[in-house]
Design a protein around this motif. Structure first.
Motif, PDB file in Angstrom:
ATOM      1  N   UNK A  91      43.399  40.137  38.452  1.00  9.93           N
ATOM      2  CA  UNK A  91      44.788  40.445  39.358  1.00  9.93           C
ATOM      3  C   UNK A  91      44.496  41.078  40.142  1.00  9.93           C
ATOM      4  N   UNK A  92      43.232  41.619  40.560  1.00  8.65           N
ATOM      5  CA  UNK A  92      43.046  43.147  41.801  1.00  8.65           C
ATOM      6  C   UNK A  92      42.568  42.059  42.445  1.00  8.65           C
ATOM      7  N   UNK A  93      41.137  41.051  41.797  1.00  3.81           N
ATOM      8  CA  UNK A  93      41.525  39.887  43.622  1.00  3.81           C
ATOM      9  C   UNK A  93      42.491  39.431  43.886  1.00  3.81           C
ATOM     10  N   UNK A  94      43.191  38.786  43.028  1.00  3.02           N
ATOM     11  CA  UNK A  94      44.917  37.851  43.582  1.00  3.02           C
ATOM     12  C   UNK A  94      45.368  39.471  44.717  1.00  3.02           C
ATOM     13  N   UNK A  95      45.837  40.856  44.107  1.00  6.92           N
ATOM     14  CA  UNK A  95      46.167  41.262  44.898  1.00  6.92           C
ATOM     15  C   UNK A  95      46.102  41.851  46.483  1.00  6.92           C
ATOM     16  N   UNK A  96      44.406  41.792  46.386  1.00  8.19           N
ATOM     17  CA  UNK A  96      43.751  42.057  47.548  1.00  8.19           C
ATOM     18  C   UNK A  96      43.850  40.775  48.442  1.00  8.19           C
ATOM     19  N   UNK A  97      43.531  39.514  47.948  1.00 11.02           N
ATOM     20  CA  UNK A  97      44.381  38.578  48.635  1.00 11.02           C
ATOM     21  C   UNK A  97      45.912  38.529  49.456  1.00 11.02           C
ATOM     22  N   UNK A  98      46.584  39.169  48.383  1.00 12.19           N
ATOM     23  CA  UNK A  98      48.030  39.226  48.885  1.00 12.19           C
ATOM     24  C   UNK A  98      47.493  40.035  50.467  1.00 12.19           C
ATOM     25  N   UNK A  99      47.321  41.357  49.820  1.00  9.81           N
ATOM     26  CA  UNK A  99      47.493  42.545  51.100  1.00  9.81           C
ATOM     27  C   UNK A  99      46.685  42.392  52.009  1.00  9.81           C
TER      28      UNK A  99
END
Length: 242
Positions: A91-99
């Motif tokens: 979830x952290x890695x995906x949020x980084x991508x989204x950001x």
């Protein structure tokens, strides 16, 4: 070829005007940059020379991207090349991508680290092994499932794999439809149900072959001409995408 060798090759191929990474640690990847850069890590301990104009943010990526103008340090509000190597939880890695995607063009390139664990223990959400990928592989699979407009390429880099993402879309404004449902289903107790295709690297491409693609020259030319669009960039990589 390991992750840093591939990332060095990306710097040469992409010729980025700007660079951003999450998960600075000792600066081994940040030292490859020669352009205005941002490094985000709440506990970095850089022990090597950095030869770039860099903003080091000692904070979490969630906090950093919540700022009013997170890319104020860069000469343009665009990230041409990003390396996502922060917290090893999906979830952290995906949020980084989204950001990061909010600050991209279709010619921007993102690379996830630690996406191909060698065994189930390495993929646990709680670290119980020397080399630890966590369940970052779930984040890149989520992009395949929820964002078919993206080009997502697993790479057989040593030791724990990387995943290249092309053709981001900043117009989505930092939103990912289906994210909440994905989190609810993706976050599971250890041991993680790692697919055999991930453990066996069934679909992972040779990183040297990918770096040799004619698509990089096409990407740089389209970006320089201000004509970058996802279809044209995707077409440029037909030699590796088939």
């Amino acid at each position: 070829m390991n992750r840093h060798q591939f990332l060095a090759g990306l710097h040469e191929a992409v010729r980025p005007r700007t660079y951003l990474e999450t998960g600075v640690q000792t600066g081994q990847s940040l030292q490859l940059s020669r352009v205005p850069s941002i490094g985000i890590d709440p506990a970095f301990t850089i022990n090597r020379e950095i030869q770039a104009d860099v903003h080091l943010a000692r904070t979490t990526s969630d906090e950093f991207f919540a700022r009013e103008d997170p890319l104020a340090h860069l000469p343009i509000p665009i990230v041409d090349l990003a390396f996502i190597d922060g917290m090893h939880l999906a979830e952290y890695a995906l949020r980084d991508f989204i950001a990061v995607e909010r600050f991209t063009t279709p010619a921007s390139v993102m690379l996830f680290d630690d996406t191909l664990p060698l065994n189930v223990l390495m993929a646990n959400r709680k670290r119980e092994s020397g080399s630890w990928t966590g369940d970052v592989y779930k984040a890149t699979q989520a992009l395949r499932d929820l964002r078919p407009d993206l080009v997502v390429i697993d790479l057989d880099t040593a030791l724990t794999g990387t995943t290249l993402v092309l053709c981001p879309d900043a117009s989505r404004g930092g939103a990912l439809e289906g994210y909440d449902d994905w989190v609810e289903s993706a976050i599971t107790p250890d041991p993680q149900p790692v697919p055999e295709a991930i453990l066996g690297r069934t679909n992972a491409l040779d990183p040297e072959r990918v770096l040799a693609s004619a698509g990089w020259r096409n990407l740089v030319e389209l970006r320089s001409a201000g004509r970058a669009d996802a279809a044209a960039i995707r077409a440029g990589f037909s030699d590796v995408l088939g």
